[in-house]
Scaffold this active site. Structure first.
Site, PDB file in Angstrom:
ATOM      1  N   LYS A 162     -17.754  -6.832  -5.439  1.00  0.00           N
ATOM      2  CA  LYS A 162     -18.552  -6.238  -6.498  1.00  0.00           C
ATOM      3  C   LYS A 162     -19.611  -7.243  -6.950  1.00  0.00           C
ATOM      4  O   LYS A 162     -19.330  -8.441  -7.026  1.00  0.00           O
ATOM      5  CB  LYS A 162     -17.653  -5.891  -7.683  1.00  0.00           C
ATOM      6  CG  LYS A 162     -16.571  -4.883  -7.330  1.00  0.00           C
ATOM      7  CD  LYS A 162     -15.457  -4.887  -8.359  1.00  0.00           C
ATOM      8  CE  LYS A 162     -14.304  -4.007  -7.880  1.00  0.00           C
ATOM      9  NZ  LYS A 162     -13.070  -4.262  -8.636  1.00  0.00           N
ATOM     10  N   HIS A 201     -16.870   3.668  -6.656  1.00  0.00           N
ATOM     11  CA  HIS A 201     -15.671   2.911  -7.009  1.00  0.00           C
ATOM     12  C   HIS A 201     -15.568   2.921  -8.526  1.00  0.00           C
ATOM     13  O   HIS A 201     -16.422   2.386  -9.214  1.00  0.00           O
ATOM     14  CB  HIS A 201     -15.779   1.473  -6.494  1.00  0.00           C
ATOM     15  CG  HIS A 201     -14.641   0.587  -6.932  1.00  0.00           C
ATOM     16  ND1 HIS A 201     -13.749   0.031  -6.053  1.00  0.00           N
ATOM     17  CD2 HIS A 201     -14.247   0.175  -8.165  1.00  0.00           C
ATOM     18  CE1 HIS A 201     -12.855  -0.677  -6.727  1.00  0.00           C
ATOM     19  NE2 HIS A 201     -13.146  -0.618  -8.014  1.00  0.00           N
ATOM     20  N   GLU A 205      -5.678   1.558  -5.180  1.00  0.00           N
ATOM     21  CA  GLU A 205      -4.766   0.422  -5.354  1.00  0.00           C
ATOM     22  C   GLU A 205      -4.775  -0.074  -6.771  1.00  0.00           C
ATOM     23  O   GLU A 205      -5.649   0.278  -7.568  1.00  0.00           O
ATOM     24  CB  GLU A 205      -5.108  -0.718  -4.393  1.00  0.00           C
ATOM     25  CG  GLU A 205      -6.470  -1.350  -4.628  1.00  0.00           C
ATOM     26  CD  GLU A 205      -6.719  -2.526  -3.672  1.00  0.00           C
ATOM     27  OE1 GLU A 205      -6.370  -2.415  -2.491  1.00  0.00           O
ATOM     28  OE2 GLU A 205      -7.257  -3.548  -4.131  1.00  0.00           O
ATOM     29  N   GLU A 209      -6.915  12.106   7.415  1.00  0.00           N
ATOM     30  CA  GLU A 209      -7.103  11.830   5.991  1.00  0.00           C
ATOM     31  C   GLU A 209      -8.432  12.429   5.548  1.00  0.00           C
ATOM     32  O   GLU A 209      -9.362  12.513   6.339  1.00  0.00           O
ATOM     33  CB  GLU A 209      -7.124  10.311   5.791  1.00  0.00           C
ATOM     34  CG  GLU A 209      -7.094   9.848   4.359  1.00  0.00           C
ATOM     35  CD  GLU A 209      -7.053   8.321   4.281  1.00  0.00           C
ATOM     36  OE1 GLU A 209      -5.955   7.744   4.341  1.00  0.00           O
ATOM     37  OE2 GLU A 209      -8.129   7.713   4.178  1.00  0.00           O
ATOM     38  N   ARG A 212      -3.474  -8.003 -12.406  1.00  0.00           N
ATOM     39  CA  ARG A 212      -3.965  -9.253 -13.000  1.00  0.00           C
ATOM     40  C   ARG A 212      -5.187  -8.936 -13.840  1.00  0.00           C
ATOM     41  O   ARG A 212      -5.675  -7.805 -13.822  1.00  0.00           O
ATOM     42  CB  ARG A 212      -4.368 -10.206 -11.881  1.00  0.00           C
ATOM     43  CG  ARG A 212      -5.374  -9.536 -10.951  1.00  0.00           C
ATOM     44  CD  ARG A 212      -5.951 -10.439  -9.913  1.00  0.00           C
ATOM     45  NE  ARG A 212      -6.583  -9.689  -8.834  1.00  0.00           N
ATOM     46  CZ  ARG A 212      -7.813  -9.194  -8.861  1.00  0.00           C
ATOM     47  NH1 ARG A 212      -8.573  -9.364  -9.924  1.00  0.00           N
ATOM     48  NH2 ARG A 212      -8.301  -8.512  -7.846  1.00  0.00           N
ATOM     49  N   GLU A 253      -7.590   1.109  -9.324  1.00  0.00           N
ATOM     50  CA  GLU A 253      -8.849   1.395  -8.652  1.00  0.00           C
ATOM     51  C   GLU A 253      -8.798   2.771  -8.004  1.00  0.00           C
ATOM     52  O   GLU A 253      -7.784   3.141  -7.410  1.00  0.00           O
ATOM     53  CB  GLU A 253      -9.141   0.325  -7.597  1.00  0.00           C
ATOM     54  CG  GLU A 253      -9.296  -1.057  -8.215  1.00  0.00           C
ATOM     55  CD  GLU A 253      -9.857  -2.094  -7.244  1.00  0.00           C
ATOM     56  OE1 GLU A 253     -10.544  -3.007  -7.701  1.00  0.00           O
ATOM     57  OE2 GLU A 253      -9.595  -1.982  -6.025  1.00  0.00           O
ATOM     58  N   LYS A 311       0.814  -1.225   0.000  1.00  0.00           N
ATOM     59  CA  LYS A 311       0.000   0.000   0.000  1.00  0.00           C
ATOM     60  C   LYS A 311       0.845   1.271   0.000  1.00  0.00           C
ATOM     61  O   LYS A 311       0.577   2.208  -0.743  1.00  0.00           O
ATOM     62  CB  LYS A 311      -0.939   0.010   1.202  1.00  0.00           C
ATOM     63  CG  LYS A 311      -2.287  -0.599   0.892  1.00  0.00           C
ATOM     64  CD  LYS A 311      -3.337  -0.155   1.906  1.00  0.00           C
ATOM     65  CE  LYS A 311      -4.720  -0.634   1.533  1.00  0.00           C
ATOM     66  NZ  LYS A 311      -5.232  -0.058   0.304  1.00  0.00           N
TER      67      LYS A 311
END
Lengths: 458, 77
Positions: free
Chosen positions: A237, A209, A289, A201, A293, A275, A117
């Site tokens: 999802k 998303h 992130e 934050e 893949r 994302e 991260k």
């Protein structure tokens, strides 16, 4: 060196997808399977199949040594990891590389970097990609907390720097609220962790998303536009769209360009997804992130652009340059995918892997059904509940929702419970029709009983 | 003998976790709704409960073994 013999180290619908893509490229396919997956569709479709171990994933699809041994024994020159299982395991990618085989994905180093991260956030910042504004470390004292909050912008989220997870998170909408909350948070952090430092934050309330599909050949990268994946249950999802109709053209251009910049900055090879959280009220997007893949929802992008993402990732990982330029990638119409899982949507989505009695596939122009079912097939209980995906494409989003309803009505999967009724209810919902949803929308909708026992929208 | 059947296909566990002892041992009293094991199905763990009371007579399948719906998991006497 182009790939000639591809070993598929995955199962289910994505294995079927990979076998078909490889065959379209004239590549010999070798399907790995566990003892519980002998009857799997991709085993039947592949040129050859090899058993890699007992039913539990840890003994088969997660067993790196068994996979490498089987790949060598069958003379494979490349391994496709699919999604899930070992697809984002840098150790596996490295072991494949060290065995002299091609890993169909980015390098082990890229997987490692983007899977961390902090490192991924640093890579994004270095490439000029916006991330969720935050204190980038601990903040000590109420004064300093207020100063940082002014910088990142309200509303802000504060939590104990020493605490993990979501514990003790507070949201302040104004400086006044923060001035009241920060001393409490500090005192609590001191009491709980012996450390009063806070982390600050920007709080993105009810974000969407949104993600961008990219392809890279290690040198150059292109984007295949974005997907809207806000309809989620327990962070999974359930319904995905391409494109995201909530974006205006300048925002879409900036978002997609940022994804290409990051992919090129890390020398990305293969198919990948960046994302983002999207704040509709301010039109701001923030990278969260990267998935290194192919993703479950890749077909909506294929329907939108006409590009075969799985074939292209196999080609570039075999050493070929990208077969297209950015200008050649065009979007047309709108695509929607819904995930069909062997779960009972009327009983809290309890897994329910049955034996398929009747299977009627949805068909027609602009309708695609990616799955691994057949009549008489017993869905194994040992793995993920995803058994198929219905994907539709039409001129407009409205027409795509209509087509989805028709396709789901036509589809028959008897003998197992499945989530088709959930998607029919969503397709009939006025808020979904209007595109008014975000990542926090679906669970309250379900809790409110919107999915009636009859399977129609309440 | 009363059989306790598996409600679902999956993997059967006699213990709540690898470090714990089995839920029941031979001779234990079993009340209705006592948990006697877990079935892991598609990454979800579901408790298997006794539908009748009795004395535990033993497990009929090994720990961590695959089972089908309707298989006898344990017996009560």
């Amino acid at each position: 060196m182009a790939i000639e013999r591809l070993f598929i180290a995955n199962r289910g619908e994505i294995a079927v997808r990979i076998v078909r893509a490889a065959k379209s490229l004239g590549i010999h396919t070798i399907q790995a399977h566990s003892e519980a997956d002998v009857e799997m569709l991709s085993v039947k479709l592949a040129d050859e199949a090899v058993c890699i171990g007992p039913a539990p994933s840890k003994d088969s699809y997660l067993n790196i040594q068994a996979i490498l041994d089987a790949a060598k024994a069958t003379g494979a020159d490349a391994i496709h990891p699919g999604y899930g299982f070992l697809s984002e395991n840098a150790g596996f990618a490295r072991a494949v590389e060290e065995a002299g085989l091609i890993f169909v994905g980015p390098s082990a180093d890229t997987i490692e970097r983007m899977g961390d991260k902090v490192a991924a956030r640093q890579a994004a910042l270095a490439a000029g990609v916006p991330v969720v504004p935050g204190s980038d470390g601990r903040v000590d004292g109420v004064e300093a907390t207020l100063a940082v909050a002014e910088q990142v912008g309200f509303p802000v989220m504060i939590k104990a720097a020493a605490g993990g997870g979501g514990r003790g998170i507070r949201i302040a909408n104004t400086a006044g609220e923060l001035a009241a909350l920060a001393p409490q948070a500090k005192a609590e952090a001191e009491a709980a962790f012996g450390d009063g430092s806070l982390y600050v934050e920007r709080a993105i309330v009810a974000p969407r998303h949104i993600e961008v599909q990219i392809l890279g050949d290690g040198d150059r990268a292109v984007h295949c536009f974005e997907r809207e994946c806000s309809l989620q249950r327990r962070r999974q999802k359930v319904w995905e769209e391409a494109g995201a109709d909530c974006l205006d053209a300048p925002t879409r251009d900036a978002l997609c360009a940022s994804a290409v910049a990051l992919a090129e900055a890390v020398g990305y090879r293969g198919a990948g997804t960046l994302e983002y959280l999207y704040d509709e009220s301010t039109k701001e997007f923030f990278f969260i992130e990267m998935n290194t893949r192919i993703q479950v929802e890749h077909p909506v992008t294929e329907m939108l652009t006409g590009i075969d993402l799985v074939a292209e990732m196999i080609r570039v990982c075999g050493g070929a340059p990208l077969s297209m330029t950015q200008e050649q990638i065009l979007r047309s119409g709108h695509a929607i995918e819904v995930r069909i899982c062997a779960e009972d949507p009327f009983n809290n989505f309890m897994p329910w892997p049955g034996r398929i009695k009747t299977l009627v596939e949805p068909t027609g122009p602009g309708v695609r059904f990616d799955h691994f079912l057949s009549e008489g097939y017993q869905i194994p209980p040992f793995y993920d509940s995803l058994v198929g995906k219905v994907i539709v494409h039409a001129e407009t989003r409205d027409a795509a929702i209509d087509k989805l309803t028709t396709a789901l009505t036509e589809m028959v999967i008897d003998g197992t419970k499945h989530t088709g009724p959930l998607h029919l209810a969503l397709a009939a919902d006025p808020e979904v029709r209007a595109g008014r949803f975000h990542t926090q929308w679906l669970e309250p909708w379900l809790d409110a009983g919107a999915l009636s026992a009859k399977g129609d929208a309440a | 003998m009363t059989a306790i059947l598996s409600p679902l296909p999956g993997t059967f566990y006699q213990k709540p976790s690898p470090e714990d002892p089995p839920y029941k041992a031979e001779g234990d009293a079993v009340a209705v709704d006592d948990v006697i094991g877990l079935i892991e199905v598609m990454k979800t763990f579901i408790e298997v409960k006794a539908e009748a009371a009795g004395t535990f007579a033993g497990y009929k399948v090994e720990n961590e073994s695959p089972v089908n719906a309707g298989d006898t998991l344990a017996e009560l006497s």
